[in-house]
Design an enzyme around this catalytic site. Structure first.
Site, mmCIF file in Angstrom:
data_model
loop_
_atom_site.group_PDB
_atom_site.id
_atom_site.type_symbol
_atom_site.label_atom_id
_atom_site.label_comp_id
_atom_site.label_asym_id
_atom_site.label_seq_id
_atom_site.Cartn_x
_atom_site.Cartn_y
_atom_site.Cartn_z
ATOM 1 N N ALA A 123 48.813 95.159 70.313
ATOM 2 C CA ALA A 123 49.535 95.029 69.048
ATOM 3 C C ALA A 123 49.240 96.226 68.163
ATOM 4 C CB ALA A 123 49.139 93.728 68.336
ATOM 5 N N ASP A 124 50.177 96.512 67.284
ATOM 6 C CA ASP A 124 49.976 97.564 66.291
ATOM 7 C C ASP A 124 50.700 97.170 65.011
ATOM 8 O OD1 ASP A 124 48.880 100.601 66.394
ATOM 9 O OD2 ASP A 124 50.496 100.394 64.920
#
Length: 203
Positions: free
Chosen positions: A82-83
């Protein structure tokens, strides 16, 4: 730098989830969902092509991170990457380099609304992949310089996009309204993650 690994108890007869994130908030959110997972960490370049905008950036970075783990996935494993990015208009506010930059970012955000995008990638060892992003619009009240400096100096948000954490002191005193998922602002849109993990057979 060698990978670091932290493992919780595995679930029998289910795909094994790997969380590729050092974020304590993402770890806590997955644990709060009752999920078992293993943590693997490694350095991955977080640059992105200039032509990408907003959600495209978050999705690109999540998929790029997952690709770095793909060669080492064992059969039955699924990696979650995730970012999270903060956007003010079309400007991306990344993690601040120092105190001065953190204060400058918050001075830009105060009194305005901005968007938070979290991109997520789920990649299975067999090559199955899903990439998506969730958006939350965050409204900040006007903040004084003293409030901003107090937050930065006491909470040191240098590991946070946009120089703030919604779960921190500043989230309590500055956020007046959210349009979308609060957990997305924390770093993981858990409602969508749960749905996608169910499709993979993890839950």
């Amino acid at each position: 730098m060698p990978d670091s690994v932290l493992t919780t108890a595995p679930m029998a007869d289910q795909p094994r989830l790997v969380l590729a994130s050092g974020s304590p908030r993402r770890r806590q959110l997955l644990s709060d969902l009752g999920l078992d997972y293993e943590i693997r960490l490694r350095e991955v370049d977080e640059s992105f092509p200039d032509h990408l905008r907003r959600a495209e950036i978050a999705e690109y970075l999540a998929a790029h991170k997952a690709a770095a783990y793909a060669p080492d996935l064992a059969p039955g494993e699924i990696v979650l990457t995730a970012d999270t990015i903060v956007c003010l208009d079309d400007d991306v506010l990344n993690k601040p380099a120092d105190e001065a930059e953190a204060i400058a970012m918050l001075q830009r955000l105060q009194g305005r609304a901005h968007e938070v995008y979290t991109g997520v990638c789920l990649l299975a060892a067999n090559g199955r992949q899903v990439v998506f992003a969730d958006e939350t619009r965050v409204h900040f009240r006007a903040l004084s310089t003293a409030e901003i400096e107090h937050y930065v100096r006491h909470y040191q948000p240098f590991d946070k996009a946009g120089s703030y954490g919604a779960q921190d002191w500043i989230g309590m005193v500055a956020i007046t309204r959210l349009e979308g998922s609060y957990f997305n602002v924390m770093g993981l849109p858990v409602h969508r993650v749960w749905e996608e993990l169910a499709a993979f057979g993890v839950v």
